[in-house]
Enzyme design. Sequence first.
Site, PDB file in Angstrom:
ATOM      1  N   ASN A  14      72.153  -4.614  30.787  1.00  0.00           N
ATOM      2  CA  ASN A  14      72.963  -3.526  31.364  1.00  0.00           C
ATOM      3  C   ASN A  14      73.033  -2.345  30.398  1.00  0.00           C
ATOM      4  O   ASN A  14      72.954  -1.192  30.821  1.00  0.00           O
ATOM      5  CB  ASN A  14      74.370  -4.013  31.727  1.00  0.00           C
ATOM      6  N   ARG A  91      84.845 -11.384  25.639  1.00  0.00           N
ATOM      7  CA  ARG A  91      86.189 -11.575  25.096  1.00  0.00           C
ATOM      8  C   ARG A  91      87.190 -10.860  25.984  1.00  0.00           C
ATOM      9  O   ARG A  91      86.902  -9.764  26.475  1.00  0.00           O
ATOM     10  CB  ARG A  91      86.305 -10.962  23.695  1.00  0.00           C
ATOM     11  N   ASN A 107      84.483  -2.830  33.836  1.00  0.00           N
ATOM     12  CA  ASN A 107      83.704  -4.049  33.576  1.00  0.00           C
ATOM     13  C   ASN A 107      82.787  -4.309  34.759  1.00  0.00           C
ATOM     14  O   ASN A 107      83.080  -3.911  35.886  1.00  0.00           O
ATOM     15  CB  ASN A 107      84.669  -5.237  33.409  1.00  0.00           C
ATOM     16  N   HIS A 109      80.902  -7.453  36.875  1.00  0.00           N
ATOM     17  CA  HIS A 109      80.984  -8.900  37.075  1.00  0.00           C
ATOM     18  C   HIS A 109      79.929  -9.309  38.099  1.00  0.00           C
ATOM     19  O   HIS A 109      79.811  -8.672  39.155  1.00  0.00           O
ATOM     20  CB  HIS A 109      82.386  -9.285  37.557  1.00  0.00           C
TER      21      HIS A 109
HETATM   22  C1  GAR Z   1      75.987  -9.533  33.166  1.00  0.00           C
HETATM   23  O1  GAR Z   1      75.381 -10.242  34.220  1.00  0.00           O
HETATM   24  C2  GAR Z   1      77.466  -9.322  33.450  1.00  0.00           C
HETATM   25  O2  GAR Z   1      77.733  -9.150  34.812  1.00  0.00           O
HETATM   26  C3  GAR Z   1      78.043 -10.591  32.918  1.00  0.00           C
HETATM   27  O3  GAR Z   1      77.355 -10.799  31.709  1.00  0.00           O
HETATM   28  C4  GAR Z   1      76.007 -10.364  31.877  1.00  0.00           C
HETATM   29  C5  GAR Z   1      75.576  -9.583  30.670  1.00  0.00           C
HETATM   30  O4  GAR Z   1      74.197  -9.352  30.724  1.00  0.00           O
HETATM   31  N1  GAR Z   1      79.469 -10.501  32.731  1.00  0.00           N
HETATM   32  C6  GAR Z   1      80.325 -11.460  33.080  1.00  0.00           C
HETATM   33  O5  GAR Z   1      79.990 -12.546  33.532  1.00  0.00           O
HETATM   34  C7  GAR Z   1      81.799 -11.094  32.878  1.00  0.00           C
HETATM   35  N2  GAR Z   1      82.646 -12.053  33.499  1.00  0.00           N
HETATM   36  P1  GAR Z   1      73.483  -8.285  29.812  1.00  0.00           P
HETATM   37  O6  GAR Z   1      73.901  -8.579  28.359  1.00  0.00           O
HETATM   38  O7  GAR Z   1      72.030  -8.535  30.018  1.00  0.00           O
HETATM   39  O8  GAR Z   1      73.926  -6.919  30.254  1.00  0.00           O
END
Ligand code: GAR
Length: 202
Positions: A14, A91, A107, A109
Site C-alpha cells: 500500500n 499496533r 486506516n 482494512h
Molecule cells: C493490508 O492488506 C491491510 O489492509 C492490512 O495489512 C495489509 C498490509 O499490507 N491491514 C489490516 O489487516 C489492519 N487490520 P502492505 O504492507 O502490503 O500494505
Amino acid sequence: MKNIAIFASGKGTNFNAIAQAVKRGSLKVNLALLVCDNPQAPVLSKAKEFKIKIALVKRGDFACKEDFEKEIINSLKEEKIDLIVMAGFMRLLGPDFVQAYRNRIINIHPALLPSFKGAHAIKDAFAYGVKITGVTVHFVDEHIDHGAIILQKEVKVKETDTLDSLEARIHRAEHLLYPEAIKVVALGRFRLKGRRVRITGR
Ligand code: GAR
C-alpha cells in the site's frame, strides 16, 4: 499541500501504491514520512527507493506505550504532519494519540467492515464462505477497525478462488481505493456527521 505520514509494519504494497500515485501526480500530497516499528519490514527499502524520510521507532526501546507514542508524535510534529495514513501498522494507537489527531488518522482494512475485524480478515472471510468481501478505508478511533467509514470497495469471491487468488484481488482493490480515499480526506472533500461520512467530491 497536505503533509502525510504513512504508518506501516510490513510489506508496504500500500505504501508503494500511494508513493506511486504521489509520484505520478494523481495524488497531490507531500508524502513526508514513513513511521515504521519493525526493523525487518520490507516497507523500509520501499521508502528508501522513493527517498521518503523514515522514523523507525521500536516499541522495545521504550519503557511504556505512552513514551513510544510520544516519540512518534515528536517525529510527526517535526514534519508538520496533517494526516496519518495507516497501511498495515499492526499496533493499536492509544487514546491520547487518537485524541491528538482526531479525524486525521485513516486506516485500510481488507474486508467490508464491520465484518471480519482483526489481523486475519481475508482468511476469516474466505473460511466463512462469503460471496462478497472487499476493502474499507475508515477514520481511526479508540477501537479496533471501528471508526467512521470513508470508502468501501467490494470484491466478489469466485467459486474457483483460493485464499491466494482472493488475497491478490483484495490487495489490488486496496491499491486503487487507498489513494482515492487519501485524496478525499487530504483535500477536505467530505463532511463528517456522527459516524456518517458524506463525500462532497472526488
Ligand atoms: C493490508 O492488506 C491491510 O489492509 C492490512 O495489512 C495489509 C498490509 O499490507 N491491514 C489490516 O489487516 C489492519 N487490520 P502492505 O504492507 O502490503 O500494505
